[in-house]
Design an enzyme around this catalytic site. Structure first.
Site, PDB file in Angstrom:
ATOM      1  N   HIS A  37      -7.937   4.824  -0.182  1.00  0.00           N
ATOM      2  CA  HIS A  37      -7.025   5.059   0.571  1.00  0.00           C
ATOM      3  C   HIS A  37      -5.963   5.009  -0.408  1.00  0.00           C
ATOM      4  O   HIS A  37      -6.047   4.943  -1.597  1.00  0.00           O
ATOM      5  CB  HIS A  37      -6.672   3.919   1.297  1.00  0.00           C
ATOM      6  CG  HIS A  37      -5.053   4.092   1.665  1.00  0.00           C
ATOM      7  ND1 HIS A  37      -5.025   4.183   3.310  1.00  0.00           N
ATOM      8  CD2 HIS A  37      -3.731   3.525   1.424  1.00  0.00           C
ATOM      9  CE1 HIS A  37      -3.586   4.485   2.974  1.00  0.00           C
ATOM     10  NE2 HIS A  37      -2.892   3.995   2.257  1.00  0.00           N
ATOM     11  N   ASP A  64       0.674  -2.929  13.725  1.00  0.00           N
ATOM     12  CA  ASP A  64       1.066  -1.834  12.170  1.00  0.00           C
ATOM     13  C   ASP A  64       1.906  -0.637  12.609  1.00  0.00           C
ATOM     14  O   ASP A  64       2.607  -0.461  12.286  1.00  0.00           O
ATOM     15  CB  ASP A  64       0.445  -1.604  11.801  1.00  0.00           C
ATOM     16  CG  ASP A  64       0.478  -1.014  10.413  1.00  0.00           C
ATOM     17  OD1 ASP A  64       1.601  -1.545   9.767  1.00  0.00           O
ATOM     18  OD2 ASP A  64       0.301   0.340  10.460  1.00  0.00           O
ATOM     19  N   ARG A  85      10.145  -0.477  10.991  1.00  0.00           N
ATOM     20  CA  ARG A  85      10.135   0.523   9.309  1.00  0.00           C
ATOM     21  C   ARG A  85      10.743   1.458   9.234  1.00  0.00           C
ATOM     22  O   ARG A  85      11.815   1.662   8.380  1.00  0.00           O
ATOM     23  CB  ARG A  85       9.126  -0.146   8.552  1.00  0.00           C
ATOM     24  CG  ARG A  85       9.380  -1.423   8.385  1.00  0.00           C
ATOM     25  CD  ARG A  85       7.630  -1.890   7.800  1.00  0.00           C
ATOM     26  NE  ARG A  85       7.201  -1.168   7.040  1.00  0.00           N
ATOM     27  CZ  ARG A  85       6.309  -0.913   5.731  1.00  0.00           C
ATOM     28  NH1 ARG A  85       5.630  -0.687   7.047  1.00  0.00           N
ATOM     29  NH2 ARG A  85       6.367  -0.322   5.074  1.00  0.00           N
ATOM     30  N   SER A 142       1.114  -3.336   5.395  1.00  0.00           N
ATOM     31  CA  SER A 142       0.846  -2.125   6.448  1.00  0.00           C
ATOM     32  C   SER A 142      -0.799  -1.293   6.711  1.00  0.00           C
ATOM     33  O   SER A 142      -2.012  -1.379   7.476  1.00  0.00           O
ATOM     34  CB  SER A 142       1.731  -1.249   6.300  1.00  0.00           C
ATOM     35  OG  SER A 142       1.794   0.066   7.291  1.00  0.00           O
ATOM     36  N   LYS A 174      -4.828  -2.124   8.079  1.00  0.00           N
ATOM     37  CA  LYS A 174      -5.571  -1.978   8.450  1.00  0.00           C
ATOM     38  C   LYS A 174      -7.132  -1.156   8.281  1.00  0.00           C
ATOM     39  O   LYS A 174      -8.001  -0.855   8.805  1.00  0.00           O
ATOM     40  CB  LYS A 174      -4.938  -0.086   8.827  1.00  0.00           C
ATOM     41  CG  LYS A 174      -3.791  -0.002   9.212  1.00  0.00           C
ATOM     42  CD  LYS A 174      -2.870   1.025   9.838  1.00  0.00           C
ATOM     43  CE  LYS A 174      -1.527   1.380   8.146  1.00  0.00           C
ATOM     44  NZ  LYS A 174      -0.799   2.211   8.559  1.00  0.00           N
TER      45      LYS A 174
END
Ligand code: URA
Length: 430
Positions: free
Chosen positions: A82, A161, A168, A183, A187
């Site tokens: 990620h 999320d 947010r 968050s 995932k």
């Protein structure tokens, strides 16, 4: 349980109990606690933070709000990456097939871009016919047969999320380390990967502007991963200056294909190989063996082969020409000198204004729009040399793009020190 008591407790600096956290996330996902109360709680969390226990429970509650994908039928080691997002960051495109070519299975569930950093799905969608929606069964089958999927996260993956992130965004609560890390990690844990490598970007073109903040974010995410049984490491990497020579969807696919062909910009190739090595090590594969070595798999065409198989398996045509924008402009150097600074943020804004990014989630992006830069920091330029090419489908976008680029480059007389690309590696500390 009352939402207002939970808000007041966090506002006043008290710890929330596991029960309170599970209740508030569950109630918000079901819609029985309204946005305004959660907005207030998020602001209290932004100021007060969460301790390790609260954060682990908060993340687990977000995972439990939806499904946890079962990839237990996949026989190769599952490993994902990620990136927290940067300008010209197309690394997932060459990296995921490369790791598959070396023996890993990469379940890359990606998102779209918002703001100046592009999204992997937007880039992949410039490939004719490519389909981002796969069922969990199709995902598991493709991971077994080809070793990689790049696709969209389904509606059932961490639905808490989806609501929390959207809220947010509009109440000024994005920049909170516990909220960002829960968050991202909810995932990644829910998608079923066994190992995870995080590329945490630092600098002007990134969320985290300082190494200290990026380190704290990386340590927090690595801790959440380990506590949830996902073997997680992070690299902090430079995002003061953009990656490669392109920012924009189809432009970045073209550059990724160069890297997959064993060529491409040195920095994109270096970071792709470094992240692949980390992913393969995390997956327990021996990168000194030719079959698991990423440099060899890039140079002998195995990674490109896997890319072609992956694109075809998802309905895309890897041979189809990529979209090209209808209009082009050039920016040339006024005077001779040395490029002392190339600013990732300004280039990201230019690409975004030209149509490569979106202002609201529902907006469409232009596949061909974006910026190509022809120089890097430390290069010599002569008056009249080409610095930037700008691409747009809508000519009215050039004014905004050109304006953003006026501050993107500095040409002076002192050669700048080369900045390292990889700044630090963060591993789990008990
Ligand atoms: N990416 C995410 O998925 N969540 C955040 O909070 C920030 C970046």
């Amino acid at each position: 349980m009352h939402a207002v008591e939970i808000i007041i407790a966090k506002r006043d600096g008290h710890e929330l109990s596991d029960e309170q956290i599970r209740w508030i996330i569950d109630s918000y996902t079901k819609g029985t606690v309204p946005d305004e109360q959660i907005a207030s709680l998020l602001m209290a969390i932004l100021w007060r933070g969460m301790n390790d226990r609260e954060l682990a429970t908060w993340t687990q509650a977000m995972i439990d709000s939806g499904e946890r994908i079962d990839l237990s039928s996949v026989t190769r080691p599952l490993v994902d990456k990620h990136s927290t997002g940067g300008v010209g960051d197309k690394i997932s495109l060459p990296l995921c097939p490369l790791v598959a070519a070396c023996g890993g299975a990469v379940p890359q569930l990606s998102g779209r871009g918002l703001g100046i950093t592009g999204g992997t799905l937007d880039k992949m969608e410039s490939i004719a016919g490519w389909n981002m929606m796969l069922t969990n069964e199709q995902m598991a089958e493709q991971l077994e047969s080809i070793g990689v999927v790049i696709c969209a996260a389904g509606a059932d993956l961490a639905p808490a999320d989806k609501k929390l992130y959207a809220l947010r965004d509009v109440v000024g609560c994005v920049e909170s380390i516990p909220l960002i890390s829960s968050s991202i990690m909810s995932k990644k844990i829910a998608e079923g990967t066994q190992s995870l490598v995080l590329d945490v970007k630092v600098g002007r073109g990134a969320f985290m502007k300082t190494v200290d903040n990026a380190r704290t974010l990386a340590q927090t995410m690595v801790g959440i991963g380990h506590r949830a049984g996902v073997n997680t490491v992070a690299l902090l990497t430079n995002m003061d200056t953009p990656l490669g020579f392109t920012a924009g969807n189809a432009l970045e696919v073209r550059e990724s294909l160069e890297v997959l062909s064993g060529r491409g910009p040195a920095d994109v190739r270096e970071l792709t190989i470094r992240l692949a090595e980390e992913m393969l090590l995390a997956a327990g594969l021996d990168i000194t063996l030719p079959e698991h070595n990423p440099t060899m798999a890039l140079d002998d065409g195995r990674a490109l082969d896997v890319w072609n198989q992956m694109v075809r398996a998802q309905g895309g045509d890897p041979e189809a020409p990529l979209p090209v924008a209808a209009h082009r402009r050039e920016v040339k150097a006024d005077a001779a000198g040395i490029v002392t600074d190339l600013d990732a943020y300004a280039i990201g804004v230019a690409a975004w204004r030209l149509g490569a990014g979106r202002a609201r989630k529902e907006d469409a992006v232009s596949a061909g729009a974006g910026v190509v830069w022809h120089v890097r920091e430390g290069d010599d330029v002569k008056a009249g040399d080409l610095l930037f090419e700008l691409f747009a489908d809508d000519e009215s976008r050039f004014d905004g793009g050109l304006e953003a680029l006026t501050s993107a480059i500095k040409i002076g007389s002192d050669r700048p020190n080369a900045r390292p690309l990889v700044l630090e590696k963060i591993t789990f500390v008990h």
